[in-house]
Design an enzyme around this catalytic site. Structure first.
Site, PDB file in Angstrom:
ATOM      1  N   GLY A 117       0.781  -1.232   0.000  1.00 36.46           N
ATOM      2  CA  GLY A 117       0.000   0.000   0.000  1.00 36.46           C
ATOM      3  C   GLY A 117       0.811   1.279   0.000  1.00 36.46           C
ATOM      4  O   GLY A 117       0.305   2.339   0.374  1.00 36.46           O
ATOM      5  N   LEU A 164      -4.601  -6.921  -7.125  1.00 41.54           N
ATOM      6  CA  LEU A 164      -4.347  -8.112  -7.940  1.00 41.54           C
ATOM      7  C   LEU A 164      -5.612  -8.930  -8.145  1.00 41.54           C
ATOM      8  O   LEU A 164      -5.738 -10.049  -7.657  1.00 41.54           O
ATOM      9  CB  LEU A 164      -3.273  -8.969  -7.272  1.00 41.54           C
ATOM     10  CG  LEU A 164      -1.934  -8.268  -7.058  1.00 41.54           C
ATOM     11  CD1 LEU A 164      -0.964  -9.183  -6.340  1.00 41.54           C
ATOM     12  CD2 LEU A 164      -1.361  -7.800  -8.380  1.00 41.54           C
ATOM     13  N   LEU A 206      -8.869  -9.152 -11.353  1.00 41.79           N
ATOM     14  CA  LEU A 206      -9.411  -8.523 -12.572  1.00 41.79           C
ATOM     15  C   LEU A 206     -10.679  -7.746 -12.236  1.00 41.79           C
ATOM     16  O   LEU A 206     -11.518  -8.203 -11.471  1.00 41.79           O
ATOM     17  CB  LEU A 206      -9.730  -9.611 -13.600  1.00 41.79           C
ATOM     18  CG  LEU A 206     -10.195  -9.115 -14.976  1.00 41.79           C
ATOM     19  CD1 LEU A 206      -9.083  -8.383 -15.704  1.00 41.79           C
ATOM     20  CD2 LEU A 206     -10.711 -10.275 -15.824  1.00 41.79           C
ATOM     21  N   HIS A 236       0.775   0.263 -13.767  1.00 42.26           N
ATOM     22  CA  HIS A 236       1.478  -0.979 -14.067  1.00 42.26           C
ATOM     23  C   HIS A 236       2.981  -0.691 -14.031  1.00 42.26           C
ATOM     24  O   HIS A 236       3.431   0.300 -14.622  1.00 42.26           O
ATOM     25  CB  HIS A 236       1.077  -1.499 -15.448  1.00 42.26           C
ATOM     26  CG  HIS A 236       1.672  -2.835 -15.752  1.00 42.26           C
ATOM     27  ND1 HIS A 236       1.178  -4.001 -15.189  1.00 42.26           N
ATOM     28  CD2 HIS A 236       2.732  -3.199 -16.514  1.00 42.26           C
ATOM     29  CE1 HIS A 236       1.917  -5.019 -15.611  1.00 42.26           C
ATOM     30  NE2 HIS A 236       2.855  -4.569 -16.402  1.00 42.26           N
ATOM     31  N   ASP A 295      -4.383  -4.765 -18.148  1.00 44.54           N
ATOM     32  CA  ASP A 295      -3.333  -3.830 -18.585  1.00 44.54           C
ATOM     33  C   ASP A 295      -3.553  -3.295 -19.995  1.00 44.54           C
ATOM     34  O   ASP A 295      -2.618  -3.189 -20.791  1.00 44.54           O
ATOM     35  CB  ASP A 295      -1.957  -4.526 -18.520  1.00 44.54           C
ATOM     36  CG  ASP A 295      -1.664  -5.043 -17.135  1.00 44.54           C
ATOM     37  OD1 ASP A 295      -2.051  -4.368 -16.164  1.00 44.54           O
ATOM     38  OD2 ASP A 295      -1.058  -6.124 -17.021  1.00 44.54           O
ATOM     39  N   GLU A 344       6.569   5.622  -9.421  1.00 48.22           N
ATOM     40  CA  GLU A 344       5.129   5.509  -9.126  1.00 48.22           C
ATOM     41  C   GLU A 344       4.705   6.563  -8.113  1.00 48.22           C
ATOM     42  O   GLU A 344       3.692   7.245  -8.284  1.00 48.22           O
ATOM     43  CB  GLU A 344       4.813   4.109  -8.603  1.00 48.22           C
ATOM     44  CG  GLU A 344       5.022   3.036  -9.648  1.00 48.22           C
ATOM     45  CD  GLU A 344       4.646   1.652  -9.165  1.00 48.22           C
ATOM     46  OE1 GLU A 344       4.179   0.869 -10.000  1.00 48.22           O
ATOM     47  OE2 GLU A 344       4.820   1.341  -7.976  1.00 48.22           O
TER      48      GLU A 344
HETATM   49  C1  GRF Z   1       3.303  -1.365  -7.657  1.00 50.90           C
HETATM   50  O1  GRF Z   1       4.552  -1.625  -8.209  1.00 50.90           O
HETATM   51  C2  GRF Z   1       2.252  -1.320  -8.721  1.00 50.90           C
HETATM   52  O2  GRF Z   1       2.703  -0.859  -9.932  1.00 50.90           O
HETATM   53  C3  GRF Z   1       1.896  -2.765  -8.851  1.00 50.90           C
HETATM   54  O3  GRF Z   1       1.914  -3.254  -7.532  1.00 50.90           O
HETATM   55  C4  GRF Z   1       2.852  -2.503  -6.768  1.00 50.90           C
HETATM   56  C5  GRF Z   1       2.163  -2.040  -5.521  1.00 50.90           C
HETATM   57  O4  GRF Z   1       3.057  -1.506  -4.594  1.00 50.90           O
HETATM   58  N1  GRF Z   1       0.686  -2.920  -9.591  1.00 50.90           N
HETATM   59  P1  GRF Z   1       2.515  -0.861  -3.240  1.00 50.90           P
HETATM   60  O5  GRF Z   1       1.605  -1.889  -2.566  1.00 50.90           O
HETATM   61  O6  GRF Z   1       1.769   0.382  -3.582  1.00 50.90           O
HETATM   62  O7  GRF Z   1       3.733  -0.588  -2.424  1.00 50.90           O
END
Ligand code: GRF
Length: 190
Positions: A12, A85, A87, A104, A145, A174
């Protein structure tokens, strides 16, 4: 006020970064976090942030009934997937057309699709000998995706990278770009 719900299955860190970014925003607020993992790290983060966090199992998440009822009650405008994770099934897409955003950890359309999540993505990038990787922030449709890209940002892949070191560089990207991209989409594109 634009109200966001974040869906997360893991640690998170993106959910936390987004919630903090909008905490004092004049027109955007994170109103709840939903998770499909009872032991997800995001639950403790939500508690620290003072944001309500709700657990639904995968069956409930796929059917959408209970979680979408909650989002309706909270008048949520936009759903943000942050390491979620599972769909998104059609009830979600029908209820929130063009209003579900995902991030992603690679440069789509490469290294996306079913099974391409977490360390699997970074391992595939390293195995292919790529010199760069990055992130893709995109709208969600019925395929993994697949929806319209809102932003891509790149980083170098170093010769001595492991999946962990690359993941950490990607996480930095991110945290820098996800919230501002959501903000831009809500305030300029929608
Ligand atoms: C991130 O790398 C995101 O792109 C992927 O899952 C990861 C989540 O990381 N889909 P976090 O739980 O926000 O630390």
């Amino acid at each position: 006020m634009n109200k966001l719900a974040i869906l997360a299955s893991g640690s998170g860190s993106n959910a936390e970064t987004i919630a903090k970014y909008f905490a004092n925003h004049p027109s955007i607020r994170v109103v709840c976090i939903l998770t499909n993992r009872a032991d997800a790290g995001v639950i403790a983060r939500a508690e620290r942030l003072g944001i309500s966090c709700h657990y639904y199992n995968n069956v409930e998440m796929r059917s959408g009934d209970a979680p979408l009822q909650l989002l309706r009650e909270l008048e949520v405008d936009l759903i943000v997937l942050a390491g979620y994770l599972c769909l998104m099934t059609s009830p979600w897409l029908v209820a929130y057309p063009n209003r579900i955003i995902n991030i992603h950890p690679a440069l789509l359309p490469s290294y996306g699709g079913k099974g391409m999540y977490g360390h699997h993505v970074h391992e595939a990038v390293l195995a292919a000998g790529e010199e760069q990787s990055g992130i893709t922030i995109h709208l969600v449709d019925e395929e993994y995706d697949h929806g319209r890209h809102l932003l891509q940002a790149t980083c170098l892949v170093r010769p001595d990278d492991t999946a962990d070191t690359l993941a950490s560089r990607i996480h930095t990207l991110e945290h820098r770009f996800y919230a501002p991209t959501i903000e831009q989409y809500l305030t300029q594109d929608l």
